[in-house]
Design a protein around this motif. Structure first.
Motif, mmCIF file in Angstrom:
data_model
loop_
_atom_site.group_PDB
_atom_site.id
_atom_site.type_symbol
_atom_site.label_atom_id
_atom_site.label_comp_id
_atom_site.label_asym_id
_atom_site.label_seq_id
_atom_site.Cartn_x
_atom_site.Cartn_y
_atom_site.Cartn_z
ATOM 1 N N ILE A 198 34.465 93.423 46.192
ATOM 2 C CA ILE A 198 33.998 92.329 45.338
ATOM 3 C C ILE A 198 33.538 92.873 43.986
ATOM 4 O O ILE A 198 33.808 92.282 42.932
ATOM 5 C CB ILE A 198 32.882 91.548 46.052
ATOM 6 N N ALA A 199 32.856 94.002 44.011
ATOM 7 C CA ALA A 199 32.413 94.627 42.755
ATOM 8 C C ALA A 199 33.601 94.995 41.878
ATOM 9 O O ALA A 199 33.545 94.882 40.647
ATOM 10 C CB ALA A 199 31.572 95.862 43.050
ATOM 11 N N ASN A 211 39.320 92.599 56.331
ATOM 12 C CA ASN A 211 38.620 93.120 55.162
ATOM 13 C C ASN A 211 39.131 92.479 53.878
ATOM 14 O O ASN A 211 39.100 93.084 52.812
ATOM 15 C CB ASN A 211 38.797 94.646 55.094
ATOM 16 N N ALA A 212 39.605 91.218 53.998
ATOM 17 C CA ALA A 212 40.157 90.505 52.852
ATOM 18 C C ALA A 212 39.045 89.902 52.009
ATOM 19 O O ALA A 212 38.005 89.491 52.518
ATOM 20 C CB ALA A 212 41.110 89.416 53.320
ATOM 21 N N MET A 213 39.297 89.823 50.707
ATOM 22 C CA MET A 213 38.316 89.276 49.771
ATOM 23 C C MET A 213 38.325 87.749 49.732
ATOM 24 O O MET A 213 37.393 87.138 49.216
ATOM 25 C CB MET A 213 38.618 89.774 48.346
ATOM 26 N N ALA A 214 39.391 87.112 50.243
ATOM 27 C CA ALA A 214 39.499 85.664 50.068
ATOM 28 C C ALA A 214 40.151 84.981 51.268
ATOM 29 O O ALA A 214 40.884 84.018 51.110
ATOM 30 C CB ALA A 214 40.283 85.354 48.797
ATOM 31 N N ARG A 215 39.864 85.483 52.468
ATOM 32 C CA ARG A 215 40.402 84.825 53.659
ATOM 33 C C ARG A 215 39.466 83.715 54.122
ATOM 34 O O ARG A 215 39.864 82.559 54.212
ATOM 35 C CB ARG A 215 40.625 85.835 54.786
ATOM 36 N N ILE A 239 34.772 84.118 50.249
ATOM 37 C CA ILE A 239 35.088 83.554 48.933
ATOM 38 C C ILE A 239 33.796 83.219 48.192
ATOM 39 O O ILE A 239 33.689 83.424 46.982
ATOM 40 C CB ILE A 239 35.984 82.308 49.076
ATOM 41 N N ALA A 240 32.799 82.735 48.919
ATOM 42 C CA ALA A 240 31.509 82.424 48.291
ATOM 43 C C ALA A 240 30.878 83.670 47.691
ATOM 44 O O ALA A 240 30.345 83.640 46.563
ATOM 45 C CB ALA A 240 30.568 81.798 49.314
ATOM 46 N N ARG A 241 30.934 84.795 48.411
ATOM 47 C CA ARG A 241 30.363 86.035 47.878
ATOM 48 C C ARG A 241 31.183 86.539 46.680
ATOM 49 O O ARG A 241 30.618 87.051 45.705
ATOM 50 C CB ARG A 241 30.304 87.097 48.984
ATOM 51 N N LEU A 242 32.499 86.383 46.767
ATOM 52 C CA LEU A 242 33.342 86.767 45.629
ATOM 53 C C LEU A 242 33.000 85.914 44.413
ATOM 54 O O LEU A 242 32.885 86.434 43.299
ATOM 55 C CB LEU A 242 34.817 86.598 46.009
ATOM 56 N N TRP A 243 32.792 84.621 44.623
ATOM 57 C CA TRP A 243 32.517 83.734 43.489
ATOM 58 C C TRP A 243 31.152 83.979 42.872
ATOM 59 O O TRP A 243 30.956 83.768 41.679
ATOM 60 C CB TRP A 243 32.688 82.268 43.888
ATOM 61 N N ASP A 244 30.225 84.444 43.675
ATOM 62 C CA ASP A 244 28.931 84.836 43.111
ATOM 63 C C ASP A 244 29.109 85.949 42.076
ATOM 64 O O ASP A 244 28.326 86.046 41.119
ATOM 65 C CB ASP A 244 27.988 85.327 44.218
ATOM 66 N N ALA A 245 30.169 86.762 42.266
ATOM 67 C CA ALA A 245 30.407 87.897 41.371
ATOM 68 C C ALA A 245 31.285 87.540 40.186
ATOM 69 O O ALA A 245 31.117 88.101 39.099
ATOM 70 C CB ALA A 245 31.048 89.049 42.152
#
Length: 256
Positions: A110-111, A140-144, A149-155
């Protein structure tokens, strides 16, 4: 609502016209290679057409990767393919969420997504919006899953990222379609594009194998309901032999 399809054709304008499509999605380079895009022979026609143009990035791209040999060329490819998309008048560049390997920390992936946007912001930003697509498989997908997805969008949400909802990927990833639009919007605040595909495989299979709407394991009426709820442009990525029938069904189901 504008509806269309992904085409693999040297003349996407003609291909869209043959289908009666209002949206056309295409690659600007070999999707299985790192090759830099070359000028598209129909760029001017695409820019001057009434089509909504979307570019799908190469499948080899994995922005999240912790492997420098993958992440660094991925960042370069996103920039280059966004520039090529802008030359076609595209509304955005679709990029898969990517993944990290087993044993690696999801937070690092995510970073890496955040760094992509931060680095490009320093260079003036991307030539078109980057539209992150949910993916079908991988623990270990970033958007499954929606929670990841919520954690990815926080970033990355504050960096102007858009979101693409793929129905086959959501189904294969174990996300119920009946309320997926509401759950995705709750964490991203947006759905910019729908990839409307049925699946050859069962729910939560983790397998990304698209099927035509009448032939897959997903109820076609549920797929139409996802489109209605998302109220965004729709691109069919179903097998080409049945795309015309898929478009006809969808227009009827949506009353368009």
């Amino acid at each position: 609502m504008r509806i269309g399809a992904h085409v693999r054709d040297d003349d996407p304008v003609a291909a869209a016209a043959a289908l009666g499509a209002e949206v056309v999605q295409l690659f600007v380079t070999d999707p299985q290679a790192w090759a830099r895009p070359t000028p598209h022979p129909r760029a001017q026609q695409l820019r001057e057409s009434d089509l909504t143009v979307v570019v799908h990035s190469a499948y080899v791209i994995n922005v999240a990767s912790l492997n420098n040999r993958i992440r660094i060329p991925s960042r370069k490819a996103v920039v280059q393919q966004a520039e090529a998309a802008a030359e076609l008048g595209a509304v955005g560049l679709v990029v898969h969420g990517g993944h990290v390997r087993a044993g690696e920390d999801e937070a690092d992936g995510i970073a890496n997504w955040r760094k992509l946007f931060e680095r490009q912001a320093d260079a003036g930003g991307f030539a078109v919006p980057i539209l992150v697509e949910n993916t079908a498989g991988g623990d270990n997908a970033m958007a499954r899953q929606v929670d990841v997805i919520a954690r990815l969008w926080d970033a990355i949400g504050d960096h102007g990222a858009g979101f693409v909802l793929d129905t086959c990927h959501a189904w294969a990833g174990g996300e119920a379609l009946v309320d997926v639009v509401e759950r995705v919007r709750a964490v991203t605040g947006r759905i910019d594009l729908v990839h409307l595909n049925s699946s050859r495989d069962a729910f939560d299979s983790g397998r990304d194998r698209h099927a035509n709407l009448a032939d897959g394991t997903i109820d076609p009426q549920v797929l139409a309901a996802v489109c209605a709820a998302a109220d965004a442009p729709v691109v069919l990525e179903t097998p080409s032999a049945g795309v015309a029938e898929d478009l006809a069904f969808l227009r009827t189901a949506l009353g368009s």
